[in-house]
Scaffold this motif. Structure first.
Motif, PDB file in Angstrom:
ATOM      1  N   HIS A  19       0.832  -1.206   0.000  1.00  0.00           N
ATOM      2  CA  HIS A  19       0.000   0.000   0.000  1.00  0.00           C
ATOM      3  C   HIS A  19       0.871   1.262   0.000  1.00  0.00           C
ATOM      4  O   HIS A  19       1.540   1.540  -0.972  1.00  0.00           O
ATOM      5  N   ALA A  20       0.883   2.029   1.081  1.00  0.00           N
ATOM      6  CA  ALA A  20       1.629   3.292   1.113  1.00  0.00           C
ATOM      7  C   ALA A  20       3.129   3.087   1.279  1.00  0.00           C
ATOM      8  O   ALA A  20       3.918   3.996   1.015  1.00  0.00           O
ATOM      9  N   ASP A  21       3.533   1.903   1.720  1.00  0.00           N
ATOM     10  CA  ASP A  21       4.957   1.662   1.950  1.00  0.00           C
ATOM     11  C   ASP A  21       5.672   1.253   0.673  1.00  0.00           C
ATOM     12  O   ASP A  21       5.059   0.789  -0.289  1.00  0.00           O
ATOM     13  N   ILE A  22       7.004   1.425   0.695  1.00  0.00           N
ATOM     14  CA  ILE A  22       7.818   0.992  -0.439  1.00  0.00           C
ATOM     15  C   ILE A  22       8.939   0.099   0.063  1.00  0.00           C
ATOM     16  O   ILE A  22       9.368   0.186   1.221  1.00  0.00           O
ATOM     17  N   ALA A  23       9.403  -0.782  -0.835  1.00  0.00           N
ATOM     18  CA  ALA A  23      10.514  -1.671  -0.517  1.00  0.00           C
ATOM     19  C   ALA A  23      11.344  -1.873  -1.778  1.00  0.00           C
ATOM     20  O   ALA A  23      10.804  -1.930  -2.883  1.00  0.00           O
ATOM     21  N   PHE A  24      12.646  -1.971  -1.618  1.00  0.00           N
ATOM     22  CA  PHE A  24      13.513  -2.194  -2.767  1.00  0.00           C
ATOM     23  C   PHE A  24      14.781  -2.919  -2.325  1.00  0.00           C
ATOM     24  O   PHE A  24      15.163  -2.902  -1.160  1.00  0.00           O
ATOM     25  N   VAL A  25      15.432  -3.567  -3.284  1.00  0.00           N
ATOM     26  CA  VAL A  25      16.664  -4.298  -3.017  1.00  0.00           C
ATOM     27  C   VAL A  25      17.665  -3.981  -4.125  1.00  0.00           C
ATOM     28  O   VAL A  25      17.277  -3.730  -5.272  1.00  0.00           O
ATOM     29  N   SER A  26      18.939  -3.956  -3.787  1.00  0.00           N
ATOM     30  CA  SER A  26      19.979  -3.684  -4.779  1.00  0.00           C
ATOM     31  C   SER A  26      20.142  -4.892  -5.698  1.00  0.00           C
ATOM     32  O   SER A  26      19.771  -6.018  -5.332  1.00  0.00           O
ATOM     33  N   PRO A  27      20.688  -4.707  -6.906  1.00  0.00           N
ATOM     34  CA  PRO A  27      20.860  -5.831  -7.836  1.00  0.00           C
ATOM     35  C   PRO A  27      21.695  -6.971  -7.261  1.00  0.00           C
ATOM     36  O   PRO A  27      21.477  -8.133  -7.622  1.00  0.00           O
ATOM     37  N   THR A  28      22.618  -6.682  -6.374  1.00  0.00           N
ATOM     38  CA  THR A  28      23.441  -7.735  -5.758  1.00  0.00           C
ATOM     39  C   THR A  28      22.726  -8.429  -4.614  1.00  0.00           C
ATOM     40  O   THR A  28      23.169  -9.490  -4.163  1.00  0.00           O
TER      41      THR A  28
END
Length: 219
Positions: free
Chosen positions: A80-89
């Motif tokens: 929903h309002a939150d975001i999450a991400f991870v680096s390519p490694t």
């Protein structure tokens, strides 16, 4: 005539050196130079301005693809309002906590030299667990549960991308992630080589920090 030419060349080289001094380099050379370990706040106001400008100059990415998370190959969870991400490694994974009223964001970092456990505590020790909330930064934490990462990790963020959410802007380079909060005049550089706070963030003495964390920085 030869002496005059040599003097002119020396002046030109000096001017070029001074114009580039302290300025973060683009993705070709990585983000602003990373420290080899978690250290005290780095640089002054000039350095902070340079870092903020460098972060904001990255390629802006739409947040739409980063409102979800998943555990391995399991089902996708809408954040929903939150975001999450991870680096390519996969070495850096970050997530926000808007839904539960948490300011800032948390990251799990695969540090080459994790912050040592400060003593006995509840749960498992994660030497590369980072929490950044503008005027506060902690590194290393006892955890009894996955916390914000209960639904897993987000989508992969491409290199040289910039994400802006709430009062934060983050840019990912090949040698790490740099996030800034221009409102609080702070920032943090994150890589497997170490965590480097900057701006007004200064290390909190061991006697004054909460026992569940390894290191703490505050304005």
């Amino acid at each position: 005539m030869r002496c005059v030419v040599l003097v002119v060349c020396a002046l030109v080289l000096t001017a070029c050196s001074q114009s580039n001094e302290g300025k973060p380099q683009g993705v070709a050379n990585g983000s602003p130079q990373a420290a080899t370990s978690t250290s005290a706040a780095a640089g002054g106001e000039s350095s902070l301005r340079d870092r903020i400008a460098w972060v904001q100059a990255g390629k802006t990415i739409d947040l739409g693809a980063y409102h979800s998370a998943r555990i391995d190959n399991g089902p996708v969870t809408d954040l929903h309002a939150d975001i999450a991400f991870v680096s390519p490694t996969g070495k850096i994974s970050c997530i926000t906590g808007v839904a539960v009223g948490i300011e800032g964001f948390d990251c799990e970092v695969q540090l080459k030299d994790p912050v040592p456990q400060p003593g006995e505590g509840y749960g498992n020790w994660f030497g590369g667990y980072l929490t950044y909330s503008g005027d506060r930064l902690t590194v290393g934490q006892f955890r009894g549960d996955p916390g914000l990462f209960i639904n897993g990790k987000g989508q992969t963020l491409p290199y040289d991308s910039t994400l802006t959410f709430e009062n934060y802007t983050c840019r990912l380079a090949t040698n790490g992630l740099t996030c800034v909060n221009p409102t609080e005049r702070t920032g943090v550089q994150i890589s497997d080589s170490g965590i480097v706070p900057f701006g007004c963030l200064a290390e909190v003495p061991e006697s004054e920090r909460e026992p569940a964390v390894g290191r703490a920085y505050s304005c």
